[in-house]
Write a protein that holds these residues in place. Sequence first.
Motif, PDB file in Angstrom:
ATOM      1  N   VAL A  35      -1.234   6.899   1.137  1.00  0.00           N
ATOM      2  CA  VAL A  35      -0.832   6.262  -0.119  1.00  0.00           C
ATOM      3  C   VAL A  35      -0.691   4.761   0.069  1.00  0.00           C
ATOM      4  O   VAL A  35      -1.156   3.966  -0.760  1.00  0.00           O
ATOM      5  CB  VAL A  35       0.493   6.875  -0.631  1.00  0.00           C
ATOM      6  N   GLU A  36      -0.073   4.356   1.171  1.00  0.00           N
ATOM      7  CA  GLU A  36       0.114   2.930   1.444  1.00  0.00           C
ATOM      8  C   GLU A  36      -1.217   2.225   1.682  1.00  0.00           C
ATOM      9  O   GLU A  36      -1.341   1.023   1.431  1.00  0.00           O
ATOM     10  CB  GLU A  36       1.029   2.756   2.651  1.00  0.00           C
ATOM     11  N   THR A  37      -2.210   2.962   2.153  1.00  0.00           N
ATOM     12  CA  THR A  37      -3.535   2.378   2.370  1.00  0.00           C
ATOM     13  C   THR A  37      -4.292   2.197   1.060  1.00  0.00           C
ATOM     14  O   THR A  37      -4.975   1.194   0.849  1.00  0.00           O
ATOM     15  CB  THR A  37      -4.354   3.274   3.316  1.00  0.00           C
ATOM     16  N   VAL A  38      -4.137   3.161   0.158  1.00  0.00           N
ATOM     17  CA  VAL A  38      -4.930   3.160  -1.076  1.00  0.00           C
ATOM     18  C   VAL A  38      -4.315   2.296  -2.172  1.00  0.00           C
ATOM     19  O   VAL A  38      -5.024   1.612  -2.912  1.00  0.00           O
ATOM     20  CB  VAL A  38      -5.110   4.605  -1.585  1.00  0.00           C
ATOM     21  N   LEU A  39      -2.992   2.307  -2.282  1.00  0.00           N
ATOM     22  CA  LEU A  39      -2.326   1.726  -3.445  1.00  0.00           C
ATOM     23  C   LEU A  39      -2.635   0.257  -3.704  1.00  0.00           C
ATOM     24  O   LEU A  39      -2.944  -0.122  -4.844  1.00  0.00           O
ATOM     25  CB  LEU A  39      -0.814   1.953  -3.326  1.00  0.00           C
ATOM     26  N   PRO A  40      -2.578  -0.640  -2.697  1.00  0.00           N
ATOM     27  CA  PRO A  40      -2.865  -2.049  -2.996  1.00  0.00           C
ATOM     28  C   PRO A  40      -4.271  -2.280  -3.548  1.00  0.00           C
ATOM     29  O   PRO A  40      -4.448  -3.015  -4.527  1.00  0.00           O
ATOM     30  CB  PRO A  40      -2.683  -2.733  -1.632  1.00  0.00           C
ATOM     31  N   GLY A  41      -5.268  -1.667  -2.930  1.00  0.00           N
ATOM     32  CA  GLY A  41      -6.636  -1.820  -3.423  1.00  0.00           C
ATOM     33  C   GLY A  41      -6.821  -1.226  -4.806  1.00  0.00           C
ATOM     34  O   GLY A  41      -7.545  -1.778  -5.646  1.00  0.00           O
ATOM     35  N   LEU A  42      -6.168  -0.095  -5.052  1.00  0.00           N
ATOM     36  CA  LEU A  42      -6.250   0.537  -6.373  1.00  0.00           C
ATOM     37  C   LEU A  42      -5.640  -0.369  -7.433  1.00  0.00           C
ATOM     38  O   LEU A  42      -6.201  -0.525  -8.535  1.00  0.00           O
ATOM     39  CB  LEU A  42      -5.525   1.881  -6.338  1.00  0.00           C
ATOM     40  N   LEU A  43      -4.498  -0.982  -7.125  1.00  0.00           N
ATOM     41  CA  LEU A  43      -3.852  -1.875  -8.085  1.00  0.00           C
ATOM     42  C   LEU A  43      -4.714  -3.109  -8.331  1.00  0.00           C
ATOM     43  O   LEU A  43      -4.863  -3.556  -9.482  1.00  0.00           O
ATOM     44  CB  LEU A  43      -2.487  -2.289  -7.540  1.00  0.00           C
ATOM     45  N   PHE A  44      -5.321  -3.646  -7.272  1.00  0.00           N
ATOM     46  CA  PHE A  44      -6.179  -4.826  -7.420  1.00  0.00           C
ATOM     47  C   PHE A  44      -7.342  -4.540  -8.356  1.00  0.00           C
ATOM     48  O   PHE A  44      -7.586  -5.294  -9.306  1.00  0.00           O
ATOM     49  CB  PHE A  44      -6.707  -5.257  -6.047  1.00  0.00           C
ATOM     50  N   VAL A  45      -8.065  -3.467  -8.097  1.00  0.00           N
ATOM     51  CA  VAL A  45      -9.256  -3.198  -8.901  1.00  0.00           C
ATOM     52  C   VAL A  45      -8.887  -2.789 -10.323  1.00  0.00           C
ATOM     53  O   VAL A  45      -9.619  -3.091 -11.278  1.00  0.00           O
ATOM     54  CB  VAL A  45     -10.136  -2.129  -8.223  1.00  0.00           C
ATOM     55  N   THR A  46      -7.748  -2.139 -10.504  1.00  0.00           N
ATOM     56  CA  THR A  46      -7.324  -1.752 -11.861  1.00  0.00           C
ATOM     57  C   THR A  46      -7.030  -2.985 -12.703  1.00  0.00           C
ATOM     58  O   THR A  46      -7.510  -3.108 -13.840  1.00  0.00           O
ATOM     59  CB  THR A  46      -6.071  -0.857 -11.801  1.00  0.00           C
ATOM     60  N   ILE A  47      -6.241  -3.909 -12.156  1.00  0.00           N
ATOM     61  CA  ILE A  47      -5.894  -5.124 -12.902  1.00  0.00           C
ATOM     62  C   ILE A  47      -7.127  -5.981 -13.134  1.00  0.00           C
ATOM     63  O   ILE A  47      -7.336  -6.523 -14.234  1.00  0.00           O
ATOM     64  CB  ILE A  47      -4.805  -5.906 -12.154  1.00  0.00           C
TER      65      ILE A  47
END
Length: 249
Positions: A35-47
């Motif tokens: 989760v800690e690996t995926v979350l930052p990249g997921l938030l970046f691409v979503t925004i």
Amino acid sequence: MTSLDKPTEDTQADDARAVTEAALFEAFGGVRGMVETVLPGLLFVTIFTINKDLHWSAIAALAVSLLLVVVRLVMRDTVKHAFSGVFGVAFGVVFAMMTGNAKDFYLPGMLYTLGLALAYIVTTLCGVPLLGLILGPVFKENLSWRTRNPGRKKAYAKASWAWGLILLAKCAILFPLYWWANTAQLGWVLVALKIPPFLLAVWLTWVFLAKAPAPIDVFAEMEAEEQAEKERAAAAGAEPSGGRHRREA
């Protein structure tokens, strides 16, 4: 083999698999680490997909990475996986800000993946598979597998090949997209490729190590040697007194 032998062997095999699972869980961070690996990249691409704003996307990704570290510190948990995520995101943010290209947020991580893939393959070809160096301390065997446990060395080599080839395959998908796709497309593919290749590599590692000989606990050996040395010293110290009594008798 008697009917009583097989349950014992099955129990030992189950224990070995359980130890392997626990060690892999510790080494690679488990569900929380993913989760800690995926979350930052997921938030970046979503925004970025929503507003195309590099600055807000980068700030949000870095902020959530730092928040994950703070949460682990508050819970007094290990922070190595969260810290690695912060450094990865920070490099991506700095690189993207310097170039002004949002796709460059992903480039440091992609280069790291390529370097890691090559490290797995090169170290295995050199006879010192990287996975053995990573997991040896976790299994309390250190480097004993290199010379004293050839079956285990072979398992580490197979697992390192698996990691190297899986990561190379991932790079073969991502680097062409870096040149041909837009930021949002590259970002969503990266998010999609975070977990499945990782799970495949971990599963193959578990398969190879579960079938390998048990690790040699070098820490237990050192403790046993220290205890034996103390007993020998104690016996040597008591011997003169015993000899004197015998002579007097």
